[in-house]
Design an enzyme around this catalytic site. Structure first.
Site, mmCIF file in Angstrom:
data_model
loop_
_atom_site.group_PDB
_atom_site.id
_atom_site.type_symbol
_atom_site.label_atom_id
_atom_site.label_comp_id
_atom_site.label_asym_id
_atom_site.label_seq_id
_atom_site.Cartn_x
_atom_site.Cartn_y
_atom_site.Cartn_z
ATOM 1 N N HIS A 22 38.197 33.060 41.124
ATOM 2 C CA HIS A 22 37.125 32.565 39.731
ATOM 3 C C HIS A 22 36.292 30.681 39.319
ATOM 4 O O HIS A 22 36.613 30.460 38.765
ATOM 5 C CB HIS A 22 38.196 32.888 38.490
ATOM 6 C CG HIS A 22 37.932 34.326 38.977
ATOM 7 N ND1 HIS A 22 37.515 35.257 38.511
ATOM 8 C CD2 HIS A 22 39.705 34.970 38.317
ATOM 9 C CE1 HIS A 22 38.233 35.855 37.373
ATOM 10 N NE2 HIS A 22 39.015 35.822 37.764
ATOM 11 N N SER A 62 40.778 39.912 34.313
ATOM 12 C CA SER A 62 40.681 40.078 35.714
ATOM 13 C C SER A 62 40.476 41.133 36.727
ATOM 14 O O SER A 62 39.337 41.812 35.850
ATOM 15 C CB SER A 62 41.224 38.852 36.911
ATOM 16 O OG SER A 62 40.462 38.472 38.970
#
Length: 306
Positions: free
Chosen positions: A195, A87
């Site tokens: 996400h 990430s």
């Protein structure tokens, strides 16, 4: 001898006191802090847990910490064959691959964190002990079709993934995933449904931010979270970083991609080392090393120059 990957964790890896290791080398972090508009080193060294949980603070702190350690190791002459970030950790990977400098990366993730924190809907939860990912995907698709969105946000390792979406959908998914074999479903202390499709408006705005950033071609292959493939082209990297905000983090696939390319050693740089545990569950045969302080950089071999 096999290849080496340097890896960088994402949000959640921050820890109180994480910046104390840099107090004798404050210049870079102080310079970055002036551009960010707050004392980055002070927050990293003495900030409270609550301060470090703020997305727009946590993200630049994590990236600055991880990249600073890796850059220090690079000063000894070491270099990776490939880099992987989880990430927001991908921005530390960009720094090590020479795409942008640490100051630019910190500014980008500060803006990234602000945009993400503005999306108030939703939450996330970790699903432990369920290996049938196809069934889990079916469950989330069925719930989403009923009106409240829930998606698989992170494919971390066998038996562990993260779901993201509407609060009610997460609660429903907890019940159904446990019935389908999950041992535990643990709520995560996050400010939104990262996400997932909830982040698409933030991604659209962040795409404009990335457009003006001076990316260079990567000198080291970067395995993208979005497609688990190796990239070096700056325009492709920008597109993937925007998509990453709402796409699943395919960390397990990224690790397998690295191993398939000949990587047998992973070095994790960051405030803590959550990725090493995931990789151990992906492949027990690889070598894992963790670096959380400058003293540990020196222990890898070679002296860190001031």
């Amino acid at each position: 001898m096999g290849k080496t990957a340097w890896i960088f964790p994402g949000q959640g890896s921050q820890a109180v006191g994480m910046g104390q290791t840099f107090l004798d080398r404050p210049e870079t972090l102080q310079t970055i802090g002036r551009r960010l508009g707050f004392d980055l080193l002070d927050v990293m060294a003495a900030g409270s847990k609550e301060e470090l949980q703020q997305t727009e603070v946590a993200q630049p702190a994590i990236v600055a910490h991880a990249a600073s350690l890796a850059l220090a190791y690079g000063e000894t002459g070491a270099a990776p064959d490939v880099v992987i970030g989880h990430s927001v950790g991908e921005y530390a990977a960009l720094v090590i691959a020479g795409v942008i400098d640490l100051e630019e990366a910190s500014v980008l993730v500060r803006e990234r964190g602000k945009l993400m924190s503005e999306v108030k809907d939703g939450t996330m939860a970790a699903v432990i002990g369920m290996t049938d990912v196809a069934e889990a995907f079916h469950v989330t698709e069925k719930i989403s079709a009923s009106g409240n969105l829930v998606q698989i946000a992170n494919y971390n390792c066998p038996g562990q993934f993260v779901i993201s979406g509407h609060v009610d959908a997460i609660k429903q998914a907890e019940t159904e995933l446990k019935a389908a074999g999950a041992k535990r479903v643990l709520p995560l202390d996050v400010s939104g449904a990262f996400h997932s499709a909830y982040m698409m408006p933030a991604a659209s705005r962040f795409k404009d931010v990335l457009a003006s950033s001076p990316f260079k071609p990567a000198s080291i292959g970067i395995v993208s979270n979005v497609d688990a493939d190796v990239h070096t082209d700056p325009d492709q990297l920008k597109a993937l970083l925007a998509e990453q905000l709402y796409a699943s983090v395919r960390f397990e696939d990224c690790v397998r991609k690295a191993i398939d390319s000949g990587v047998d050693t992973f070095i994790e740089f960051g405030p803590s080392s959550p990725l090493s545990g995931l990789i151990k569950r992906i492949d027990k045969n690889v070598t894992l090393k963790q670096v959380t302080t400058l003293e540990e950089v020196a222990s890898l071999g070679g002296e860190v120059r001031a």
